[in-house]
Structures are given as C-alpha cells and as structure tokens.
Design a protein around this motif. Sequence first.
Motif, mmCIF file in Angstrom:
data_model
loop_
_atom_site.group_PDB
_atom_site.id
_atom_site.type_symbol
_atom_site.label_atom_id
_atom_site.label_comp_id
_atom_site.label_asym_id
_atom_site.label_seq_id
_atom_site.Cartn_x
_atom_site.Cartn_y
_atom_site.Cartn_z
ATOM 1 N N GLY A 89 0.706 -1.094 -0.146
ATOM 2 C CA GLY A 89 -0.186 -0.064 -0.080
ATOM 3 C C GLY A 89 0.802 1.164 -0.019
ATOM 4 O O GLY A 89 0.323 2.266 0.298
ATOM 5 N N TYR A 90 2.170 1.042 -0.562
ATOM 6 C CA TYR A 90 3.053 2.244 -0.534
ATOM 7 C C TYR A 90 3.013 2.993 -1.920
ATOM 8 O O TYR A 90 2.835 2.359 -2.654
ATOM 9 N N SER A 91 2.766 4.262 -1.785
ATOM 10 C CA SER A 91 3.042 4.924 -3.087
ATOM 11 C C SER A 91 4.418 4.867 -3.371
ATOM 12 O O SER A 91 5.293 5.109 -2.394
ATOM 13 N N HIS A 92 4.840 4.763 -4.726
ATOM 14 C CA HIS A 92 6.252 4.621 -4.977
ATOM 15 C C HIS A 92 6.532 4.969 -6.561
ATOM 16 O O HIS A 92 5.314 5.026 -7.373
ATOM 17 N N ASP A 93 7.660 5.371 -6.937
ATOM 18 C CA ASP A 93 8.223 5.753 -8.068
ATOM 19 C C ASP A 93 9.661 5.090 -8.185
ATOM 20 O O ASP A 93 10.268 4.384 -7.045
ATOM 21 N N ARG A 94 10.254 5.098 -9.456
ATOM 22 C CA ARG A 94 11.494 4.345 -9.642
ATOM 23 C C ARG A 94 12.353 5.254 -10.553
ATOM 24 O O ARG A 94 11.785 5.732 -11.602
ATOM 25 N N VAL A 95 13.527 5.303 -10.387
ATOM 26 C CA VAL A 95 14.462 5.881 -11.241
ATOM 27 C C VAL A 95 15.488 4.678 -11.715
ATOM 28 O O VAL A 95 15.823 3.896 -10.581
ATOM 29 N N ALA A 96 16.178 4.603 -12.720
ATOM 30 C CA ALA A 96 17.125 3.397 -13.147
ATOM 31 C C ALA A 96 18.353 3.813 -13.215
ATOM 32 O O ALA A 96 19.277 3.153 -13.477
ATOM 33 N N ASN A 97 18.606 5.234 -12.904
ATOM 34 C CA ASN A 97 19.905 5.811 -13.187
ATOM 35 C C ASN A 97 20.553 6.716 -12.124
ATOM 36 O O ASN A 97 19.677 7.388 -11.565
ATOM 37 N N GLY A 98 21.699 6.378 -11.690
ATOM 38 C CA GLY A 98 22.063 7.144 -10.578
ATOM 39 C C GLY A 98 21.998 8.559 -10.800
ATOM 40 O O GLY A 98 21.900 9.291 -9.674
ATOM 41 N N SER A 99 22.570 9.170 -11.884
ATOM 42 C CA SER A 99 22.445 10.482 -12.042
ATOM 43 C C SER A 99 20.887 11.189 -11.773
ATOM 44 O O SER A 99 20.938 12.469 -11.770
ATOM 45 N N GLU A 100 19.873 10.439 -12.125
ATOM 46 C CA GLU A 100 18.605 10.980 -11.944
ATOM 47 C C GLU A 100 18.095 10.822 -10.711
ATOM 48 O O GLU A 100 16.952 11.373 -10.231
ATOM 49 N N ALA A 101 18.856 10.171 -9.726
ATOM 50 C CA ALA A 101 18.079 9.857 -8.338
ATOM 51 C C ALA A 101 18.097 11.069 -7.661
ATOM 52 O O ALA A 101 17.086 11.319 -6.991
ATOM 53 N N LEU A 102 19.170 11.882 -7.334
ATOM 54 C CA LEU A 102 19.159 13.077 -6.361
ATOM 55 C C LEU A 102 18.146 14.079 -6.673
ATOM 56 O O LEU A 102 17.359 14.563 -5.986
ATOM 57 N N PRO A 103 18.077 14.545 -8.193
ATOM 58 C CA PRO A 103 16.760 15.394 -8.593
ATOM 59 C C PRO A 103 15.549 14.874 -8.165
ATOM 60 O O PRO A 103 14.566 15.818 -7.613
ATOM 61 N N ARG A 104 15.221 13.586 -8.521
ATOM 62 C CA ARG A 104 13.976 12.887 -8.147
ATOM 63 C C ARG A 104 13.703 12.973 -6.626
ATOM 64 O O ARG A 104 12.562 13.128 -6.124
ATOM 65 N N ILE A 105 14.784 12.512 -5.717
ATOM 66 C CA ILE A 105 14.543 12.577 -4.332
ATOM 67 C C ILE A 105 14.439 14.074 -3.789
ATOM 68 O O ILE A 105 13.355 14.136 -3.144
ATOM 69 N N ARG A 106 15.014 14.798 -4.344
ATOM 70 C CA ARG A 106 14.563 16.314 -4.127
ATOM 71 C C ARG A 106 13.278 16.637 -4.268
ATOM 72 O O ARG A 106 12.463 17.394 -3.505
ATOM 73 N N ASP A 107 12.584 16.371 -5.586
ATOM 74 C CA ASP A 107 11.548 16.812 -5.811
ATOM 75 C C ASP A 107 10.423 15.855 -5.294
ATOM 76 O O ASP A 107 9.357 16.638 -4.936
ATOM 77 N N MET A 108 10.586 14.650 -5.136
ATOM 78 C CA MET A 108 9.662 13.664 -4.417
ATOM 79 C C MET A 108 9.532 13.749 -2.760
ATOM 80 O O MET A 108 8.245 13.578 -2.564
ATOM 81 N N GLN A 109 10.634 14.006 -2.394
ATOM 82 C CA GLN A 109 10.731 14.154 -0.672
ATOM 83 C C GLN A 109 9.962 12.710 -0.308
ATOM 84 O O GLN A 109 8.999 12.645 0.583
ATOM 85 N N PRO A 110 10.471 11.493 -0.537
ATOM 86 C CA PRO A 110 9.917 10.254 -0.315
ATOM 87 C C PRO A 110 10.468 10.112 1.277
ATOM 88 O O PRO A 110 11.072 10.623 1.854
#
Length: 128
Positions: A32-53
């Motif tokens: 029941g968790y909402s989730h998303d995925r990135v497959a590349n290390g360079s995409e991770a930090l911008p996505r984490i900043r944006d999503m604040q998981p």
Amino acid sequence: MVSDGVKQHSVLVVEDEDNIALALDYLLTREGYSHDRVANGSEALPRIRDMQPDLVLLDVMLPEMSGYEICQAMRLDPDMGAIKVLMMTARGSAIERKKGLALGADGFISKPFELGELRAEVRRLLEG
C-alpha cells in the motif's frame, strides 16, 4: 497522500535492473505504499529532492553514480537528511554493509533478498 486520515508512505526505488524493480513494485503495491522508480544514479538526487519520499530503496551498483555517492550526498543535504535509506547490493559483504551504514544508510539488505525480509526492513524504517 492521505487516505482515511492515515498518511500513505512514499518510496523511491533507485534500481537499474528491471526484474528486481518489478519485484519491488509488486511488494510496495501490495503493502500500500505509493512509489516511483529511477533506473540511473544521476537521476536519483533530483528525483529525491522533487519527490521527498519517506524512504529510498537504493541499489549500490548504478550507472553514472553509485548508491554510496547518492547516500552520502543525501546526508550532506539538510533538505534530504531525514529521508530513510535502505541500501541493496548483490555484494553483501560485511565491508559493503559497514560502508553503507557509515555513509548514513538506515539499513542494508543483500540481493537476492527474500521478499519477507525486505518487507520487514521497509516496515521497520517506515513505521518504526
């Protein structure tokens, strides 16, 4: 996301192997968790900043930027410092585990993992 007054935890999966990402998708959906995925290390930090998981499931071996580098960058950034990190690696030696935890990971799991073991770790970190 809130349903019935309970906040739904969000998880970002940072994993380059599709078959593992699929297993994680299955587990997180069932839990029941909402989730998303990135497959590349360079995409991770911008996505984490944006999503604040609430939690990042972070593979160690990634294209362009390692999980260790991502974890360290998260711990140095006050905006991401409180986000839980569960590192995953196929090289699950004690040295790898020690390195991940020293860089600020909240947990470390070796691949291939049992889904029950992973579920327990995710619950421990999110519902603590």
